[in-house]
Design a protein around this motif. Structure first.
Motif, PDB file in Angstrom:
ATOM      1  N   TRP A  40       0.832  -1.209   0.000  1.00  0.00           N
ATOM      2  CA  TRP A  40       0.000   0.000   0.000  1.00  0.00           C
ATOM      3  C   TRP A  40       0.864   1.256   0.000  1.00  0.00           C
ATOM      4  O   TRP A  40       1.915   1.288   0.595  1.00  0.00           O
ATOM      5  CB  TRP A  40      -0.929   0.004   1.208  1.00  0.00           C
ATOM      6  CG  TRP A  40      -0.207  -0.079   2.509  1.00  0.00           C
ATOM      7  CD1 TRP A  40       0.321  -1.183   3.090  1.00  0.00           C
ATOM      8  CD2 TRP A  40       0.071   0.996   3.400  1.00  0.00           C
ATOM      9  NE1 TRP A  40       0.922  -0.877   4.276  1.00  0.00           N
ATOM     10  CE2 TRP A  40       0.772   0.451   4.501  1.00  0.00           C
ATOM     11  CE3 TRP A  40      -0.194   2.361   3.390  1.00  0.00           C
ATOM     12  CZ2 TRP A  40       1.204   1.217   5.572  1.00  0.00           C
ATOM     13  CZ3 TRP A  40       0.231   3.130   4.460  1.00  0.00           C
ATOM     14  CH2 TRP A  40       0.923   2.555   5.532  1.00  0.00           C
ATOM     15  N   PRO A 100      -2.017  -4.429   5.449  1.00  0.00           N
ATOM     16  CA  PRO A 100      -3.423  -4.680   5.131  1.00  0.00           C
ATOM     17  C   PRO A 100      -4.360  -3.573   5.608  1.00  0.00           C
ATOM     18  O   PRO A 100      -5.386  -3.314   4.980  1.00  0.00           O
ATOM     19  CB  PRO A 100      -3.716  -6.002   5.859  1.00  0.00           C
ATOM     20  CG  PRO A 100      -2.393  -6.655   6.028  1.00  0.00           C
ATOM     21  CD  PRO A 100      -1.423  -5.536   6.221  1.00  0.00           C
ATOM     22  N   ALA A 101      -4.007  -2.906   6.717  1.00  0.00           N
ATOM     23  CA  ALA A 101      -4.891  -1.858   7.250  1.00  0.00           C
ATOM     24  C   ALA A 101      -4.824  -0.582   6.428  1.00  0.00           C
ATOM     25  O   ALA A 101      -5.773   0.202   6.405  1.00  0.00           O
ATOM     26  CB  ALA A 101      -4.533  -1.558   8.701  1.00  0.00           C
ATOM     27  N   GLY A 102      -3.692  -0.346   5.762  1.00  0.00           N
ATOM     28  CA  GLY A 102      -3.524   0.893   5.016  1.00  0.00           C
ATOM     29  C   GLY A 102      -3.122   2.060   5.883  1.00  0.00           C
ATOM     30  O   GLY A 102      -3.114   3.201   5.433  1.00  0.00           O
ATOM     31  N   THR A 337      -7.203  -9.691   9.551  1.00  0.00           N
ATOM     32  CA  THR A 337      -6.576 -10.233   8.350  1.00  0.00           C
ATOM     33  C   THR A 337      -6.901 -11.709   8.135  1.00  0.00           C
ATOM     34  O   THR A 337      -6.363 -12.340   7.210  1.00  0.00           O
ATOM     35  CB  THR A 337      -5.053 -10.076   8.447  1.00  0.00           C
ATOM     36  OG1 THR A 337      -4.586 -10.699   9.665  1.00  0.00           O
ATOM     37  CG2 THR A 337      -4.647  -8.622   8.457  1.00  0.00           C
ATOM     38  N   GLU A 343     -10.850  -8.196   6.106  1.00  0.00           N
ATOM     39  CA  GLU A 343      -9.731  -7.296   5.825  1.00  0.00           C
ATOM     40  C   GLU A 343     -10.184  -6.105   4.985  1.00  0.00           C
ATOM     41  O   GLU A 343      -9.809  -4.959   5.249  1.00  0.00           O
ATOM     42  CB  GLU A 343      -8.614  -8.057   5.116  1.00  0.00           C
ATOM     43  CG  GLU A 343      -7.383  -7.209   4.855  1.00  0.00           C
ATOM     44  CD  GLU A 343      -6.249  -8.014   4.250  1.00  0.00           C
ATOM     45  OE1 GLU A 343      -5.604  -7.494   3.301  1.00  0.00           O
ATOM     46  OE2 GLU A 343      -5.997  -9.138   4.718  1.00  0.00           O
ATOM     47  N   ARG A 344     -11.017  -6.358   3.977  1.00  0.00           N
ATOM     48  CA  ARG A 344     -11.525  -5.246   3.155  1.00  0.00           C
ATOM     49  C   ARG A 344     -12.381  -4.312   3.996  1.00  0.00           C
ATOM     50  O   ARG A 344     -12.273  -3.078   3.864  1.00  0.00           O
ATOM     51  CB  ARG A 344     -12.338  -5.793   1.975  1.00  0.00           C
ATOM     52  CG  ARG A 344     -11.498  -6.442   0.874  1.00  0.00           C
ATOM     53  CD  ARG A 344     -12.326  -6.667  -0.375  1.00  0.00           C
ATOM     54  NE  ARG A 344     -13.461  -7.564  -0.136  1.00  0.00           N
ATOM     55  CZ  ARG A 344     -13.418  -8.883  -0.287  1.00  0.00           C
ATOM     56  NH1 ARG A 344     -12.283  -9.470  -0.662  1.00  0.00           N
ATOM     57  NH2 ARG A 344     -14.487  -9.629  -0.065  1.00  0.00           N
ATOM     58  N   ARG A 347     -10.040  -2.207   6.299  1.00  0.00           N
ATOM     59  CA  ARG A 347      -9.265  -1.191   5.580  1.00  0.00           C
ATOM     60  C   ARG A 347     -10.155  -0.035   5.130  1.00  0.00           C
ATOM     61  O   ARG A 347      -9.800   1.143   5.278  1.00  0.00           O
ATOM     62  CB  ARG A 347      -8.569  -1.836   4.385  1.00  0.00           C
ATOM     63  CG  ARG A 347      -7.621  -0.905   3.632  1.00  0.00           C
ATOM     64  CD  ARG A 347      -7.061  -1.604   2.406  1.00  0.00           C
ATOM     65  NE  ARG A 347      -6.185  -0.719   1.655  1.00  0.00           N
ATOM     66  CZ  ARG A 347      -4.856  -0.764   1.688  1.00  0.00           C
ATOM     67  NH1 ARG A 347      -4.253  -1.654   2.445  1.00  0.00           N
ATOM     68  NH2 ARG A 347      -4.126   0.068   0.963  1.00  0.00           N
ATOM     69  N   LYS A 348     -11.316  -0.360   4.588  1.00  0.00           N
ATOM     70  CA  LYS A 348     -12.236   0.683   4.137  1.00  0.00           C
ATOM     71  C   LYS A 348     -12.746   1.505   5.310  1.00  0.00           C
ATOM     72  O   LYS A 348     -12.821   2.739   5.236  1.00  0.00           O
ATOM     73  CB  LYS A 348     -13.408   0.044   3.388  1.00  0.00           C
ATOM     74  CG  LYS A 348     -14.413   1.055   2.842  1.00  0.00           C
ATOM     75  CD  LYS A 348     -15.531   0.363   2.069  1.00  0.00           C
ATOM     76  CE  LYS A 348     -16.539   1.376   1.543  1.00  0.00           C
ATOM     77  NZ  LYS A 348     -17.646   0.697   0.785  1.00  0.00           N
ATOM     78  N   ALA A 351     -10.046   3.855   6.732  1.00  0.00           N
ATOM     79  CA  ALA A 351      -9.823   4.997   5.844  1.00  0.00           C
ATOM     80  C   ALA A 351     -10.903   6.060   5.993  1.00  0.00           C
ATOM     81  O   ALA A 351     -10.687   7.226   5.634  1.00  0.00           O
ATOM     82  CB  ALA A 351      -9.750   4.524   4.389  1.00  0.00           C
TER      83      ALA A 351
END
Length: 373
Positions: A40, A100-102, A337, A343-344, A347-348, A351
């Protein structure tokens, strides 16, 4: 309920970080240059640009005013993203979370029992990683038994451990920079020896023990501590309140909730009732001091909803995700994770938050922005 196994291990094994010449907060190349964590790209507002080195002078030292920094950390301008991993604070484990977290965590939580002395390296490692250290301090011996009369609350309040506590407080003071101490968490449950129903403890003993420990730190001049009082959520039809266990506003800086999803569909179903109980006794900032979801079809949607819930509750200053599996301290595989959907969602959701500036070390030299909460 307890969600972790024997846990207190790895922070002491990270002494190699002392030898670093440069502060590696996002992953270092062989030339000692801070580089972004693949795959990322760093967020411009929270991460160093590729190829930028962070000098050792960016690390907080005793010359910085810890009182001013402590106050700014207690009332942040955004949300903390915290993590607990098996050997926290660990650079390699942080990399496995941050990618994975961004985003990179701004709190590193680790656990210390009363058979262990204060390890300043854990605090330094956390700051090296750009995060505020959160020390969960458990008044028990190496046994995981829920009854340990040798560590009863009355013995703590009566002075039986004063030598140990004073030495711990002096070491925390000597370290200089702010340290969050979460003493005797989940005291409203029945699974730890400091619960008032265990170890010969009686009603009222918990508050006496907390105040005694706090007062010894105050006498030692360990004013760099952020005190976090952290009950477990009240689940389902339980009616147990928090008021009789609350040490009082003069003894607490943050209040926390340990809140795990065990099949619930929404974050509110887990958190709302307990948050209302907290608001009935205090207006201190709230940190979700442990959270995660057990495996199952609700894990990903619940994770997504947790971030929606956080955005709606401006009095909640962030969360600490319990990133563990059954082989490294968790009752279940709590990792965000663990599956692609969770995970998606994580992360979303992350953010979408206004996160506290990372690294935390930047708060030492950067004037704080105007408060937004």
């Amino acid at each position: 309920m307890p969600r972790r196994l024997a846990h207190r291990q790895g922070a002491a094994g990270l002494g190699w970080l002392l030898g670093l010449v440069l502060l590696c907060v996002a992953g270092c190349s062989s030339q000692g240059v801070v580089t972004p964590l693949a795959p990322w790209p760093p967020q411009p507002s929270t991460s160093p640009a590729p190829g930028v080195t962070v000098p050792p002078s960016a690390i907080p030292t005793g010359s910085t005013d810890p009182g001013s920094l402590r106050r700014r950390l207690i009332h942040p301008d955004g949300d903390y993203f915290g993590v607990s991993t098996w050997k926290a604070p660990s650079e390699s484990e942080t990399d496995l979370v941050a990618g994975p977290a961004g985003a990179t965590p701004t709190i590193q939580e680790f656990f210390v029992g009363w058979d262990e002395s204060f390890n300043p390296q854990s605090v330094r490692n956390s700051y090296h990683l750009g995060a505020l250290p959160l020390l969960t301090w458990e008044p028990e011996g190496p046994s995981k038994a829920s009854n340990q009369p040798a560590y009863s609350l009355s013995r703590i309040a009566g002075g039986a451990f004063d030598g140990y506590i004073k030495a711990f407080a002096a070491a925390v003071k000597a370290e200089g920079q702010p340290v969050v101490i979460r003493f005797a968490h989940e005291m409203n449950g029945s699974w730890y020896p400091w619960s008032e129903g265990n170890s010969g403890n009686r009603p009222g003993d918990y508050v006496k023990a907390w105040r005694h420990v706090h007062d010894l730190f105050a006498r030692a001049g360990a004013t760099n501590v952020i005190w976090l009082w952290s009950p477990n959520i009240v689940r389902g039809s339980e009616t147990t309140g928090f008021a009789s266990l609350y040490p009082g506003a003069d003894y607490v800086d943050w209040v926390g909730l340990d809140a795990y999803a065990l099949g619930e569909k929404t974050a509110g179903a887990v958190l709302d009732h307990s948050l209302a109980l907290l608001h009935a006794i205090t207006d201190k900032p709230v940190l979700i001091s442990e959270t995660a979801a057990e495996p199952g079809p609700e894990k990903a949607p619940w994770t997504a909803d947790l971030f929606r819930w956080l955005k709606l509750h401006q009095d909640v200053i962030g969360f600490v995700w319990f990133e563990h599996t059954p082989t490294d301290g968790g009752k279940y595989d709590y990792r965000f994770t663990a599956d692609p959907a969770t995970e998606r969602a994580f992360r979303k959701g992350l953010a979408s938050l206004h996160l506290v500036h990372w690294p935390i070390t930047a708060a030492v030299s950067t004037p704080p922005p105007a408060p937004t909460r």
